[in-house]
Write a protein that holds these residues in place. Structure first.
Motif, PDB file in Angstrom:
ATOM      1  N   ASP A   1       0.829  -1.204   0.000  1.00  0.00           N
ATOM      2  CA  ASP A   1       0.000   0.000   0.000  1.00  0.00           C
ATOM      3  C   ASP A   1       0.862   1.251   0.000  1.00  0.00           C
ATOM      4  O   ASP A   1       2.093   1.181   0.062  1.00  0.00           O
TER       5      ASP A   1
ATOM      6  N   SER B   1      -9.321  -7.630   3.442  1.00  0.00           N
ATOM      7  CA  SER B   1     -10.271  -6.646   2.914  1.00  0.00           C
ATOM      8  C   SER B   1     -10.966  -5.912   4.053  1.00  0.00           C
ATOM      9  O   SER B   1     -11.192  -4.703   3.969  1.00  0.00           O
TER      10      SER B   1
ATOM     11  N   TYR C   1      -8.647  -3.098   5.424  1.00  0.00           N
ATOM     12  CA  TYR C   1      -8.590  -1.884   4.599  1.00  0.00           C
ATOM     13  C   TYR C   1      -9.900  -1.106   4.640  1.00  0.00           C
ATOM     14  O   TYR C   1      -9.885   0.125   4.668  1.00  0.00           O
TER      15      TYR C   1
ATOM     16  N   TYR D   1      -9.632   2.783   6.155  1.00  0.00           N
ATOM     17  CA  TYR D   1      -9.507   3.809   5.125  1.00  0.00           C
ATOM     18  C   TYR D   1     -10.871   4.153   4.537  1.00  0.00           C
ATOM     19  O   TYR D   1     -11.706   3.269   4.340  1.00  0.00           O
TER      20      TYR D   1
ATOM     21  N   ILE E   1     -10.140   3.849  -1.000  1.00  0.00           N
ATOM     22  CA  ILE E   1      -9.240   2.760  -1.373  1.00  0.00           C
ATOM     23  C   ILE E   1      -9.090   2.806  -2.888  1.00  0.00           C
ATOM     24  O   ILE E   1     -10.083   2.744  -3.615  1.00  0.00           O
TER      25      ILE E   1
ATOM     26  N   LEU F   1     -13.350  -6.598  -1.296  1.00  0.00           N
ATOM     27  CA  LEU F   1     -13.071  -5.207  -0.960  1.00  0.00           C
ATOM     28  C   LEU F   1     -14.205  -4.303  -1.430  1.00  0.00           C
ATOM     29  O   LEU F   1     -14.663  -3.428  -0.688  1.00  0.00           O
TER      30      LEU F   1
END
Length: 169
Positions: free
Chosen positions: A9, A71, A74, A78, A81, A112
């Motif tokens: 990332d 998933s 993240y 965040y 993404i 995700l």
């Protein structure tokens, strides 16, 4: 997303590719050999086939667990993404990239996307073209720099301009 690590990332975090299939390859070969020695459709053949299927199911469950947890991480951490819009099916045709199937990038992107949608987060797909242009394969920061370029493209796609310039070297 990459071959060496599952993904890197823009914060420099590299998630190692667990390679579940590769870990079980010897066990799978042994069980396939046992199956090939059985007479087709006999009781012993069917028992051995069930044993073999259990190994494949175990690999799939481990892979799904890893992808769900990653998933979820993240999506929880965040609001935006940005991912590469990779043509995974086309990449799988290249024999040099055979590890893509074991990584399950498409399934990860699907997880995700639906988790982000249900959490009210944004997932932006950008073209992967030129994200690693001018970078050496041996460069340890290659994936991180590519991730920063992908984030920059995603921000530009949303019209958020250029809030920061990632350090290239």
């Amino acid at each position: 997303m990459g071959i060496r690590s599952f993904l890197t990332d823009s914060e420099g975090r590299a998630i190692e590719n667990p390679r579940f299939y590769e870990r079980e390859i010897e066990r799978l070969r042994r069980e396939h050999r046992k199956l090939s020695r059985k007479r087709k459709r006999s009781k012993n053949y069917l028992k051995q086939l069930r044993r073999l299927c259990k190994i494949y199911e175990k690999i799939e469950r481990k892979r799904d667990d890893f992808l769900h947890k990653l998933s979820r991480f993240y999506v929880d951490n965040y609001d935006l993404i940005v991912v590469e819009a990779l043509e995974v099916e086309n990449m799988r045709r290249n024999h040099n990239l055979s590890e893509i199937s074991d990584a399950s990038w498409s399934k990860f992107l699907h997880y995700l996307s639906y988790k982000a949608a249900s959490a009210g987060k944004t997932v932006v797909r950008v073209s992967p073209r030129g994200t690693s242009e001018g970078l050496s394969w041996s460069d340890p920061l290659r994936d991180h720099i590519s991730a920063c370029r992908i984030l920059k493209r995603g921000l530009e796609k949303l019209g958020l301009g250029r809030p920061f310039e990632p350090a290239e070297r």
